[in-house]
Write a protein that holds these residues in place. Structure first.
Motif, PDB file in Angstrom:
ATOM      1  N   ILE A  82      39.281   5.238 -12.086  1.00  0.00           N
ATOM      2  CA  ILE A  82      40.676   5.312 -11.662  1.00  0.00           C
ATOM      3  C   ILE A  82      41.082   6.778 -11.548  1.00  0.00           C
ATOM      4  O   ILE A  82      40.889   7.557 -12.485  1.00  0.00           O
ATOM      5  CB  ILE A  82      41.591   4.586 -12.675  1.00  0.00           C
ATOM      6  N   LEU A  83      41.622   7.130 -10.374  1.00  0.00           N
ATOM      7  CA  LEU A  83      42.031   8.510 -10.114  1.00  0.00           C
ATOM      8  C   LEU A  83      43.524   8.568  -9.823  1.00  0.00           C
ATOM      9  O   LEU A  83      44.070   7.690  -9.159  1.00  0.00           O
ATOM     10  CB  LEU A  83      41.275   9.085  -8.919  1.00  0.00           C
ATOM     11  N   LEU A  84      44.163   9.624 -10.302  1.00  0.00           N
ATOM     12  CA  LEU A  84      45.557   9.911  -9.972  1.00  0.00           C
ATOM     13  C   LEU A  84      45.602  11.352  -9.491  1.00  0.00           C
ATOM     14  O   LEU A  84      45.291  12.270 -10.262  1.00  0.00           O
ATOM     15  CB  LEU A  84      46.467   9.695 -11.178  1.00  0.00           C
ATOM     16  N   ASN A  85      45.901  11.534  -8.224  1.00  0.00           N
ATOM     17  CA  ASN A  85      45.899  12.859  -7.588  1.00  0.00           C
ATOM     18  C   ASN A  85      44.574  13.585  -7.795  1.00  0.00           C
ATOM     19  O   ASN A  85      44.523  14.787  -8.045  1.00  0.00           O
ATOM     20  CB  ASN A  85      47.076  13.693  -8.084  1.00  0.00           C
ATOM     21  N   GLY A  86      43.483  12.820  -7.705  1.00  0.00           N
ATOM     22  CA  GLY A  86      42.144  13.387  -7.802  1.00  0.00           C
ATOM     23  C   GLY A  86      41.597  13.540  -9.209  1.00  0.00           C
ATOM     24  O   GLY A  86      40.420  13.828  -9.384  1.00  0.00           O
ATOM     25  N   ALA A  87      42.433  13.356 -10.222  1.00  0.00           N
ATOM     26  CA  ALA A  87      41.983  13.484 -11.617  1.00  0.00           C
ATOM     27  C   ALA A  87      41.551  12.121 -12.147  1.00  0.00           C
ATOM     28  O   ALA A  87      42.233  11.111 -11.921  1.00  0.00           O
ATOM     29  CB  ALA A  87      43.102  14.051 -12.481  1.00  0.00           C
ATOM     30  N   ASP A  88      40.429  12.092 -12.852  1.00  0.00           N
ATOM     31  CA  ASP A  88      39.941  10.845 -13.444  1.00  0.00           C
ATOM     32  C   ASP A  88      40.796  10.514 -14.666  1.00  0.00           C
ATOM     33  O   ASP A  88      40.797  11.239 -15.663  1.00  0.00           O
ATOM     34  CB  ASP A  88      38.473  10.991 -13.848  1.00  0.00           C
ATOM     35  N   VAL A  89      41.554   9.415 -14.571  1.00  0.00           N
ATOM     36  CA  VAL A  89      42.448   8.990 -15.654  1.00  0.00           C
ATOM     37  C   VAL A  89      42.003   7.651 -16.244  1.00  0.00           C
ATOM     38  O   VAL A  89      42.760   7.003 -16.968  1.00  0.00           O
ATOM     39  CB  VAL A  89      43.915   8.913 -15.160  1.00  0.00           C
ATOM     40  N   THR A  90      40.783   7.247 -15.964  1.00  0.00           N
ATOM     41  CA  THR A  90      40.266   5.950 -16.400  1.00  0.00           C
ATOM     42  C   THR A  90      40.440   5.745 -17.898  1.00  0.00           C
ATOM     43  O   THR A  90      40.857   4.668 -18.343  1.00  0.00           O
ATOM     44  CB  THR A  90      38.771   5.816 -16.021  1.00  0.00           C
ATOM     45  N   GLY A  91      40.171   6.760 -18.689  1.00  0.00           N
ATOM     46  CA  GLY A  91      40.239   6.647 -20.152  1.00  0.00           C
ATOM     47  C   GLY A  91      41.634   6.416 -20.700  1.00  0.00           C
ATOM     48  O   GLY A  91      41.787   6.061 -21.874  1.00  0.00           O
ATOM     49  N   LEU A  92      42.657   6.563 -19.889  1.00  0.00           N
ATOM     50  CA  LEU A  92      44.037   6.365 -20.345  1.00  0.00           C
ATOM     51  C   LEU A  92      44.527   4.932 -20.123  1.00  0.00           C
ATOM     52  O   LEU A  92      45.645   4.594 -20.513  1.00  0.00           O
ATOM     53  CB  LEU A  92      44.969   7.349 -19.639  1.00  0.00           C
ATOM     54  N   ARG A 105      53.079  14.723  -9.693  1.00  0.00           N
ATOM     55  CA  ARG A 105      53.813  15.873  -9.178  1.00  0.00           C
ATOM     56  C   ARG A 105      55.015  15.357  -8.385  1.00  0.00           C
ATOM     57  O   ARG A 105      55.020  14.219  -7.923  1.00  0.00           O
ATOM     58  CB  ARG A 105      52.915  16.734  -8.299  1.00  0.00           C
ATOM     59  N   SER A 106      55.980  16.213  -8.227  1.00  0.00           N
ATOM     60  CA  SER A 106      57.102  15.877  -7.362  1.00  0.00           C
ATOM     61  C   SER A 106      56.573  15.878  -5.934  1.00  0.00           C
ATOM     62  O   SER A 106      55.885  16.800  -5.521  1.00  0.00           O
ATOM     63  CB  SER A 106      58.215  16.907  -7.529  1.00  0.00           C
ATOM     64  N   GLY A 107      56.847  14.811  -5.209  1.00  0.00           N
ATOM     65  CA  GLY A 107      56.315  14.669  -3.860  1.00  0.00           C
ATOM     66  C   GLY A 107      55.347  13.505  -3.794  1.00  0.00           C
ATOM     67  O   GLY A 107      55.409  12.571  -4.591  1.00  0.00           O
ATOM     68  N   THR A 108      54.407  13.570  -2.867  1.00  0.00           N
ATOM     69  CA  THR A 108      53.452  12.487  -2.645  1.00  0.00           C
ATOM     70  C   THR A 108      52.346  12.513  -3.698  1.00  0.00           C
ATOM     71  O   THR A 108      51.774  13.555  -3.982  1.00  0.00           O
ATOM     72  CB  THR A 108      52.831  12.588  -1.239  1.00  0.00           C
ATOM     73  N   ASN A 109      52.069  11.346  -4.262  1.00  0.00           N
ATOM     74  CA  ASN A 109      51.006  11.161  -5.242  1.00  0.00           C
ATOM     75  C   ASN A 109      50.054  10.098  -4.717  1.00  0.00           C
ATOM     76  O   ASN A 109      50.469   9.198  -3.974  1.00  0.00           O
ATOM     77  CB  ASN A 109      51.597  10.691  -6.577  1.00  0.00           C
ATOM     78  N   VAL A 110      48.783  10.181  -5.128  1.00  0.00           N
ATOM     79  CA  VAL A 110      47.778   9.208  -4.693  1.00  0.00           C
ATOM     80  C   VAL A 110      47.140   8.584  -5.931  1.00  0.00           C
ATOM     81  O   VAL A 110      46.549   9.279  -6.763  1.00  0.00           O
ATOM     82  CB  VAL A 110      46.686   9.863  -3.809  1.00  0.00           C
ATOM     83  N   PHE A 111      47.275   7.254  -6.042  1.00  0.00           N
ATOM     84  CA  PHE A 111      46.714   6.469  -7.138  1.00  0.00           C
ATOM     85  C   PHE A 111      45.621   5.610  -6.532  1.00  0.00           C
ATOM     86  O   PHE A 111      45.863   4.856  -5.591  1.00  0.00           O
ATOM     87  CB  PHE A 111      47.820   5.616  -7.754  1.00  0.00           C
ATOM     88  N   GLU A 112      44.380   5.740  -7.043  1.00  0.00           N
ATOM     89  CA  GLU A 112      43.280   5.018  -6.411  1.00  0.00           C
ATOM     90  C   GLU A 112      42.237   4.548  -7.407  1.00  0.00           C
ATOM     91  O   GLU A 112      42.091   5.109  -8.487  1.00  0.00           O
ATOM     92  CB  GLU A 112      42.633   5.868  -5.327  1.00  0.00           C
ATOM     93  N   VAL A 113      41.564   3.504  -7.001  1.00  0.00           N
ATOM     94  CA  VAL A 113      40.416   2.971  -7.728  1.00  0.00           C
ATOM     95  C   VAL A 113      39.221   3.238  -6.835  1.00  0.00           C
ATOM     96  O   VAL A 113      39.143   2.723  -5.722  1.00  0.00           O
ATOM     97  CB  VAL A 113      40.566   1.458  -7.997  1.00  0.00           C
ATOM     98  N   THR A 114      38.302   4.099  -7.295  1.00  0.00           N
ATOM     99  CA  THR A 114      37.172   4.460  -6.438  1.00  0.00           C
ATOM    100  C   THR A 114      35.926   3.642  -6.719  1.00  0.00           C
ATOM    101  O   THR A 114      34.986   3.688  -5.948  1.00  0.00           O
ATOM    102  CB  THR A 114      36.828   5.960  -6.589  1.00  0.00           C
ATOM    103  N   ASP A 115      35.928   2.915  -7.799  1.00  0.00           N
ATOM    104  CA  ASP A 115      34.776   2.089  -8.114  1.00  0.00           C
ATOM    105  C   ASP A 115      35.272   0.780  -8.692  1.00  0.00           C
ATOM    106  O   ASP A 115      35.883   0.801  -9.767  1.00  0.00           O
ATOM    107  CB  ASP A 115      33.884   2.791  -9.132  1.00  0.00           C
TER     108      ASP A 115
END
Length: 192
Positions: free
Chosen positions: A53-63, A83-93
């Motif tokens: 799980i990534l949030l703005n490119g950072a791996d946040v899976t452990g949270l 961040r203020s503005g556009t954010n991207v929340f993604e599941v890459t696997d």
């Protein structure tokens, strides 16, 4: 019998096309005044799949914590990754899940000045930069025309002294966030 075969094929294609993992919150293209309260990913398997799980490119899976058919994380635990503005929340696997882009609108529009002309009074041209769109602008207290974020206005100077004036821009975005930007401007010299 022929119709039964078509129905069976449709069901197989339909089921195969459904993703076993879905981003539930935040919703795609949603707008929030701050970090969403909760981030939720649902899954259809008996056990939680091995997710990245990534949030703005950072791996946040452990949270994220595993629940019954979902993995969740609180917005407060993910706030430092937003961040203020556009954010991207993604599941890459697994990789079949479309990312959810969402906006956090903490601040009003940013004023960008492109041109100042003092050859005949004071004219200011520029644009308002905002992720969800600017809705209004006043310059030195007078409503300015804004067309797709751009403005070009002749204005009355707020004179500080013989050599200095200031220009105040009060802007509001479509979500109601306000900003005020004040620029000092030398008097008596052309800046065009």
């Amino acid at each position: 019998m022929r119709n039964t075969g078509i129905i069976v094929m449709f069901c197989i294609v339909f089921i195969a096309g459904c993703s076993p993992v879905n981003i539930e919150e935040p919703k795609k293209n949603s707008v929030h005044p701050d970090v969403p309260a909760e981030f939720i990913i649902s899954f259809t398997a008996e056990e939680a799949p091995d997710l990245t799980i990534l949030l703005n490119g950072a791996d946040v899976t452990g949270l994220f914590m595993v629940g019954d058919g979902v993995v969740t994380a609180s917005g407060s635990s993910l706030a430092s990754f937003t961040r203020s503005g556009t954010n991207v929340f993604e599941v890459t696997d697994p990789g079949s899940v479309a990312p959810a882009r969402f906006i956090i609108d903490r601040v009003g529009p940013v004023v960008q000045i492109l041109d100042v002309d003092t050859s005949d009074g004071l004219r200011v041209a520029g644009y308002l930069q905002d992720d969800i769109g600017a809705s209004s602008l006043s310059i030195n207290g007078s409503l300015a025309a804004v067309d797709q974020g751009a403005f070009d206005e002749s204005i009355v100077e707020n004179i500080v002294n013989d050599s200095l004036s200031w220009v105040a821009f009060d802007a509001e975005d479509a979500y109601g966030q306000l900003s005020r930007t004040v620029f000092a401007h030398p008097r008596g010299t052309s800046q065009s």
